[in-house]
Design an enzyme around this catalytic site. Structure first.
Site, mmCIF file in Angstrom:
data_model
loop_
_atom_site.group_PDB
_atom_site.id
_atom_site.type_symbol
_atom_site.label_atom_id
_atom_site.label_comp_id
_atom_site.label_asym_id
_atom_site.label_seq_id
_atom_site.Cartn_x
_atom_site.Cartn_y
_atom_site.Cartn_z
ATOM 1 N N PRO A 23 0.828 -1.205 0.000
ATOM 2 C CA PRO A 23 0.000 0.000 0.000
ATOM 3 C C PRO A 23 0.866 1.259 0.000
ATOM 4 O O PRO A 23 1.776 1.398 0.817
ATOM 5 C CB PRO A 23 -0.794 -0.129 1.301
ATOM 6 C CG PRO A 23 -0.815 -1.594 1.590
ATOM 7 C CD PRO A 23 0.507 -2.103 1.108
ATOM 8 N N GLU A 24 0.597 2.152 -0.949
ATOM 9 C CA GLU A 24 1.381 3.381 -1.075
ATOM 10 C C GLU A 24 0.521 4.566 -0.626
ATOM 11 O O GLU A 24 -0.544 4.382 -0.041
ATOM 12 C CB GLU A 24 1.843 3.547 -2.527
ATOM 13 C CG GLU A 24 2.593 2.350 -3.087
ATOM 14 C CD GLU A 24 3.965 2.128 -2.462
ATOM 15 O OE1 GLU A 24 4.434 3.005 -1.719
ATOM 16 O OE2 GLU A 24 4.571 1.069 -2.712
ATOM 17 N N HIS A 53 -5.347 -14.325 9.011
ATOM 18 C CA HIS A 53 -4.370 -13.233 9.012
ATOM 19 C C HIS A 53 -4.893 -11.956 9.677
ATOM 20 O O HIS A 53 -4.297 -10.894 9.523
ATOM 21 C CB HIS A 53 -3.931 -12.934 7.580
ATOM 22 C CG HIS A 53 -3.290 -14.107 6.902
ATOM 23 N ND1 HIS A 53 -2.140 -14.700 7.367
ATOM 24 C CD2 HIS A 53 -3.662 -14.808 5.787
ATOM 25 C CE1 HIS A 53 -1.810 -15.715 6.575
ATOM 26 N NE2 HIS A 53 -2.713 -15.793 5.614
ATOM 27 N N ARG A 73 1.556 -10.969 5.449
ATOM 28 C CA ARG A 73 3.014 -11.091 5.496
ATOM 29 C C ARG A 73 3.619 -10.542 6.780
ATOM 30 O O ARG A 73 4.812 -10.679 7.018
ATOM 31 C CB ARG A 73 3.626 -10.393 4.271
ATOM 32 C CG ARG A 73 3.158 -11.017 2.953
ATOM 33 C CD ARG A 73 3.795 -10.374 1.752
ATOM 34 N NE ARG A 73 5.217 -10.669 1.676
ATOM 35 C CZ ARG A 73 6.019 -10.239 0.697
ATOM 36 N NH1 ARG A 73 5.519 -9.491 -0.272
ATOM 37 N NH2 ARG A 73 7.285 -10.532 0.692
ATOM 38 N N ARG A 109 22.588 14.707 -9.160
ATOM 39 C CA ARG A 109 22.189 13.330 -8.871
ATOM 40 C C ARG A 109 22.453 12.476 -10.107
ATOM 41 O O ARG A 109 21.946 12.762 -11.196
ATOM 42 C CB ARG A 109 20.706 13.268 -8.530
ATOM 43 C CG ARG A 109 20.319 14.054 -7.282
ATOM 44 C CD ARG A 109 20.406 13.180 -6.058
ATOM 45 N NE ARG A 109 19.784 13.805 -4.906
ATOM 46 C CZ ARG A 109 19.473 13.178 -3.787
ATOM 47 N NH1 ARG A 109 19.732 11.882 -3.672
ATOM 48 N NH2 ARG A 109 18.922 13.818 -2.774
#
Length: 292
Positions: free
Chosen positions: A2-3, A112, A130, A173
């Site tokens: 999830p972002e 879970h 997880r 960079r």
């Protein structure tokens, strides 16, 4: 994982149901996720009233308070407010596969479902196959001093994130721009899907060195990142693995993707086959014709 869009959608979904509500009971079904789930944490959460729910990057921040009289004499670091209440923050990270769901009290838990925060009329259930998620407590009011948050980069939906900022941040960079966009020490919450889609929208190759972006390209990219994230939030995020909304629904942004997970498929603009390369251990999808 999830972002930012998924975490923001979770935050918005929880707000109407949890703000103003008090945690009556906690249930920890495993001894630890990424961090230990201790008896002290369980005891600290009981009685906390949710004042607000904020977000920093991929972290959900539950602003909590409880009358000091209800918890005995306050100790140093307990975070007393001017009103005499104890104040603190519950920090939640969904990890690689976590999700938060609101379920009716008494709902049977599944394999879970590791954590329940029980309120009067609902249960906030943390599911994490997880077990890379975390719950942590930060006493006091200065949440952004917490080590988990102190090193976080700029918020891509904040006014600070614009073309001028991105141009200055990428000077000298040598790394490719896509991994840099996903570096949480620079900018938070832009995961693989959203970096790929933002670069396509801006017409910039993920392989281009960040320091070689022109000022105009940085302006386009900053605008593309903002637009992509807002579109993803409007679509309920992306449900590509285990992520679901607080009501159990799924996000649909993955169905709108122009390049992500479309290797070999024709570009939606020019019909050139989408390519896939590995960058920093992640798959990068792009159109070699549209993105330079």
């Amino acid at each position: 994982m999830p972002e930012l869009p998924e975490v923001e959608v979770s935050r918005q979904g929880l707000l109407p149901y949890l703000v103003g509500q008090r945690i009556e009971r906690t249930i920890f079904r495993v001894p630890r996720l990424r961090r230990a789930l201790t008896e002290d944490l369980a005891a600290t959460l009981v009685g906390q009233r949710i004042v607000a729910i904020a977000r920093r990057g991929k972290y959900l921040l539950f602003d909590c308070e409880i009358p000091a009289a209800g918890r005995g004499e306050a100790r140093d670091g307990d975070g007393m407010t001017d009103g005499g209440n104890q104040h603190g923050w519950l920090i939640v990270h969904l990890g690689m596969s976590g999700s938060l769901r609101l379920v009716p009290p008494g709902t049977t838990w599944q394999k879970h479902d590791h954590v329940d925060l029980v309120f009067a009329d609902t249960v906030l259930r943390f599911r994490d196959p997880r077990r890379f998620g975390l719950l942590a407590w930060h006493p006091g009011t200065d949440i952004y001093a917490h080590p988990l948050l102190a090193a976080q980069g700029v918020e891509p939906l904040s006014p600070q994130f614009d073309g001028s900022w991105l141009y200055a941040a990428t000077r000298r960079r040598t790394a490719p721009i896509k991994p840099l966009l996903m570096d949480s020490h620079l900018v938070v919450g832009i995961g693989n899907i959203y970096a790929a889609e933002s670069l396509f929208l801006a017409g910039i190759s993920p392989l281009r060195r960040a320091g070689r972006l022109t000022r105009a390209q940085c302006v386009r990219l900053a605008e593309a990142v903002r637009m992509t994230l807002l579109r993803a939030i409007a679509a309920g995020g992306s449900s590509v693995r285990d992520y679901v909304h607080s009501d159990g629904g799924a996000g649909s942004f993955q169905m709108q993707c122009a390049v992500y997970d479309r290797a070999g498929a024709p570009c939606v603009v020019c019909s050139t086959p989408i390519r896939c390369v590995r960058q920093s251990g992640r798959s990068s999808f792009y159109c070699p014709q549209c993105q330079k």
